[in-house]
Motif scaffolding. Structure first.
Motif, PDB file in Angstrom:
ATOM      1  N   TYR A   1     -67.520 -34.927  45.954  1.00  0.00           N
ATOM      2  CA  TYR A   1     -66.597 -35.833  45.236  1.00  0.00           C
ATOM      3  C   TYR A   1     -65.944 -34.757  44.144  1.00  0.00           C
ATOM      4  O   TYR A   1     -66.376 -33.501  43.929  1.00  0.00           O
ATOM      5  N   SER A   2     -64.811 -34.965  43.570  1.00  0.00           N
ATOM      6  CA  SER A   2     -64.096 -34.035  42.772  1.00  0.00           C
ATOM      7  C   SER A   2     -64.109 -34.549  41.503  1.00  0.00           C
ATOM      8  O   SER A   2     -63.597 -35.623  40.905  1.00  0.00           O
ATOM      9  N   THR A   3     -64.626 -33.801  40.535  1.00  0.00           N
ATOM     10  CA  THR A   3     -64.521 -34.328  38.815  1.00  0.00           C
ATOM     11  C   THR A   3     -63.112 -34.323  38.417  1.00  0.00           C
ATOM     12  O   THR A   3     -62.685 -35.438  37.691  1.00  0.00           O
TER      13      THR A   3
ATOM     14  N   SER B   1     -62.258 -42.932  42.485  1.00  0.00           N
ATOM     15  CA  SER B   1     -63.653 -42.460  42.740  1.00  0.00           C
ATOM     16  C   SER B   1     -63.944 -40.952  42.785  1.00  0.00           C
ATOM     17  O   SER B   1     -65.055 -40.672  42.664  1.00  0.00           O
ATOM     18  N   GLY B   2     -62.818 -40.288  42.993  1.00  0.00           N
ATOM     19  CA  GLY B   2     -63.134 -38.693  42.962  1.00  0.00           C
ATOM     20  C   GLY B   2     -63.306 -38.222  44.579  1.00  0.00           C
ATOM     21  O   GLY B   2     -63.474 -37.147  44.648  1.00  0.00           O
ATOM     22  N   ILE B   3     -63.318 -39.413  45.557  1.00  0.00           N
ATOM     23  CA  ILE B   3     -63.292 -38.936  47.032  1.00  0.00           C
ATOM     24  C   ILE B   3     -61.840 -38.537  47.474  1.00  0.00           C
ATOM     25  O   ILE B   3     -60.979 -38.971  47.426  1.00  0.00           O
ATOM     26  N   ALA B   4     -61.937 -37.241  47.858  1.00  0.00           N
ATOM     27  CA  ALA B   4     -60.766 -36.711  48.566  1.00  0.00           C
ATOM     28  C   ALA B   4     -60.469 -37.012  49.751  1.00  0.00           C
ATOM     29  O   ALA B   4     -61.179 -37.275  50.574  1.00  0.00           O
ATOM     30  N   GLU B   5     -59.197 -37.585  50.107  1.00  0.00           N
ATOM     31  CA  GLU B   5     -58.795 -38.125  51.365  1.00  0.00           C
ATOM     32  C   GLU B   5     -59.716 -39.337  51.882  1.00  0.00           C
ATOM     33  O   GLU B   5     -60.457 -38.995  52.960  1.00  0.00           O
ATOM     34  N   PRO B   6     -59.828 -40.340  51.165  1.00  0.00           N
ATOM     35  CA  PRO B   6     -61.069 -41.103  51.593  1.00  0.00           C
ATOM     36  C   PRO B   6     -60.734 -41.827  52.875  1.00  0.00           C
ATOM     37  O   PRO B   6     -61.761 -42.622  53.397  1.00  0.00           O
ATOM     38  N   GLY B   7     -59.642 -41.813  53.629  1.00  0.00           N
ATOM     39  CA  GLY B   7     -59.364 -42.314  54.977  1.00  0.00           C
ATOM     40  C   GLY B   7     -59.731 -41.539  56.307  1.00  0.00           C
ATOM     41  O   GLY B   7     -59.897 -42.052  57.227  1.00  0.00           O
ATOM     42  N   ARG B   8     -59.863 -40.412  55.815  1.00  0.00           N
ATOM     43  CA  ARG B   8     -60.206 -39.426  56.838  1.00  0.00           C
ATOM     44  C   ARG B   8     -61.742 -39.557  57.351  1.00  0.00           C
ATOM     45  O   ARG B   8     -62.537 -39.768  56.687  1.00  0.00           O
TER      46      ARG B   8
ATOM     47  N   TYR C   1     -68.086 -45.503  45.649  1.00  0.00           N
ATOM     48  CA  TYR C   1     -67.100 -45.532  44.751  1.00  0.00           C
ATOM     49  C   TYR C   1     -67.275 -45.150  43.381  1.00  0.00           C
ATOM     50  O   TYR C   1     -66.420 -45.033  42.539  1.00  0.00           O
ATOM     51  N   ILE C   2     -68.614 -45.687  42.942  1.00  0.00           N
ATOM     52  CA  ILE C   2     -69.171 -45.793  41.601  1.00  0.00           C
ATOM     53  C   ILE C   2     -70.345 -45.109  41.649  1.00  0.00           C
ATOM     54  O   ILE C   2     -71.555 -45.421  42.018  1.00  0.00           O
ATOM     55  N   GLY C   3     -70.312 -43.719  41.254  1.00  0.00           N
ATOM     56  CA  GLY C   3     -71.622 -42.941  41.504  1.00  0.00           C
ATOM     57  C   GLY C   3     -71.190 -41.601  42.414  1.00  0.00           C
ATOM     58  O   GLY C   3     -69.857 -41.449  42.666  1.00  0.00           O
TER      59      GLY C   3
END
Length: 521
Positions: free
Chosen positions: A164-166, A455-462, A473-475
């Motif tokens: 996750y990226s703050t 959510s901080g997830i980089a490139e969530p579709g990869r 997505y929360i946490g």
């Protein structure tokens, strides 16, 4: 002057970005053994750190670093994962420290095997390096872990950065976006529950039906009847020979069912071709990985199964995206090596579903972050069949494998180790990993709503490697978190040790940091 909630969030973002930009603390460095002391029996390790530096630079320059483990800064002979990192503050005995350091040395040696191969080394070159670095790791660990400050530094440094990226969360106004995330998640979960509740016939569709079963090659009598029949290591993690692990994987490999239209959604094997990555549907394959999860006082065995599907055209953001999609099915075994719980996940980290198998499991009363999602009522069967969407292998229902599918053609899939994905053959010769150094499957971009970025997830579709799968997505939880199971279910009490396998009555002596080096030799 009154500060509104929106203004507070903006102030928090500004403060946090400033901290991220300038809040760097001085990096601690290990105490190295002076060269003049590396004489006699230790002469052969005098140049080891330089060898590690040169080889790691070569690996990084070629872009073949294995993403399965995280390098421990300052100690090039150690790599860790989230399971090992979970023990770093709980090493109370000499043996535990020895096993912990040994495991991280083995992780480094394992990762290097695939790095050598993807560098194009010959078997002879790899064998020489294997021996050299085995000697180096034994010698350096044995000497450097004798220095208390070094062992403490390893404890501090042997952690795994999360995925996750703050900074991304802050730029995505995460504090303000959480209600939106909850609303989107709720709507999605309601739709999934409605779909899972449909009759199986409606989910499979009217097209040609196919069911896959594992091609069994091992003797299933090798599967132990109790976790105490395994050979636990110093940390209590079960141990078996390779053939027994393979038997465990075959015993709980799921049956799969879906509609095969000959165009997409067929089970296959990731393959590098001259034009890039694809899925070879002529080789139905499921990869497996043995893992462990901490559940109260027990360390339980888990088997992860990785299913790969050929993705149809027109479902990806990038025009030239690789036609690959994937699903992970995980089986957690209890102390009798029977299914305790299942969970599933898209290979991109989305759609994390839980399926309890035993009545002994009780849900946790409160969960931090995103609550676990159970899409199906009741208990899942001990012998499951996964109903899959024909378009992309999406999980639609878990039913009993004993339920007949009269119209389905039965096929077999091959079970292969997950590590085989680290050295897929290239058509021009040599090999290449399915994953890049960041843990992504190159070119596997797929559609993902823009709101997921908050959510901080980089490139969530990869698609991602097992060690790089954020699931909330929360946490900030990951699929390979060592304590993930007990964030969902109340831990079970550890079973009593049978009298016939009880070992000495006295506890091991307490360990000091100074003695860890002895154990590492």
């Amino acid at each position: 002057m009154r500060i509104t909630l929106h203004r507070r969030a903006l102030l928090l973002i500004c403060f946090s970005l400033t901290t991220l930009a300038g809040g760097c603390k001085e990096e601690k460095k290990p105490v190295e053994i002076p060269p003049e002391q590396l004489v006699g029996l230790f002469k052969n390790i005098s140049g080891c750190r330089q060898k590690y530096a040169e080889m790691d630079a070569r690996i990084d320059a070629a872009g073949v670093r294995n993403p399965a483990f995280h390098r421990v800064p300052g100690f090039p002979y150690l790599r860790t994962d989230r399971l090992m990192a979970s023990y770093r503050d709980q090493l109370g005995t000499f043996d535990e420290a020895a096993g912990w350091v040994r495991r991280m040395r083995e992780f480094d040696q394992e990762a290097r095997e695939f790095e050598y191969e993807n560098l194009g080394m010959t078997s002879q070159e790899a064998a020489i390096l294997r021996f050299d670095f085995l000697v180096c790791s034994q010698g350096l660990a044995g000497l450097e872990m004798e220095i208390p400050s070094n062992f403490e530094l390893v404890r501090e440094s042997a952690s795994v950065p999360d995925d996750y990226s703050t900074k991304t969360q802050l730029l995505g106004l995460y504090p303000l976006s959480t209600p939106l995330l909850r609303s989107k998640i709720s709507r999605f979960e309601n739709a999934v529950r409605a779909e899972f509740a449909q009759p199986a016939e409606a989910l499979i569709g009217d097209g040609p039906q196919v069911q896959w079963q594992v091609d069994q090659v091992e003797d299933l009598s090798l599967v132990p009847k109790h976790i105490y029949e395994t050979s636990p290591d110093e940390l209590g993690l079960p141990g078996l020979v390779d053939s027994a692990w393979r038997a465990v994987a075959e015993a709980y490999a799921p049956q799969l069912a879906g509609s095969a239209d000959g165009k997409a959604g067929l089970l296959g094997a990731p393959t590098w071709t001259a034009s890039g990555l694809t899925v070879d549907t002529s080789k139905p394959t499921v990869n497996y990985q043995i893992g462990f999860v901490r559940f109260g006082q027990m360390s339980l065995i888990q088997v992860d199964y990785f299913l790969w599907f050929k993705r149809p055209a027109g479902t990806s953001v990038a025009k030239d995206a690789a036609p690959i999609d994937g699903l992970i099915w995980r089986v957690t075994l209890d102390e009798f090596l029977k299914p305790l719980a299942y969970d599933s996940l898209r290979a991109s980290g989305s759609e994390h579903f839980w399926f309890p198998v035993q009545t002994r499991l009780q849900r946790q009363a409160a969960v931090d972050g995103q609550p676990p999602f159970l899409p199906q009522d009741g208990l899942a069967p001990e012998s499951p069949r996964l109903l899959l969407a024909s378009s992309n292998g999406e999980l639609r229902q878990v039913q009993s494998a004993a339920t007949p599918l009269a119209k389905a053609e039965t096929r077999r899939y091959q079970l292969q180790r997950y590590e085989d994905l680290y050295r897929l053959p290239l058509p021009s010769g040599g090999s290449r990993s399915l994953f890049d150094t960041a843990g992504f499957v190159p070119g596997s971009d797929s559609e993902a709503p823009g709101w997921m970025l908050a959510s901080g997830i980089a490139e969530p579709g990869r698609l991602r490697h097992l060690a790089h799968l954020p699931v909330d997505y929360i946490g900030r939880r990951h699929f390979d978190d060592a304590h993930l199971l007990e964030t969902v279910f109340v831990p079970l009490p550890a079973p009593p040790i049978p009298a016939q396998v009880e070992l000495g009555a006295s506890a091991p002596p307490a360990m000091s940091a100074m003695s860890a080096g002895d154990a590492a030799r």
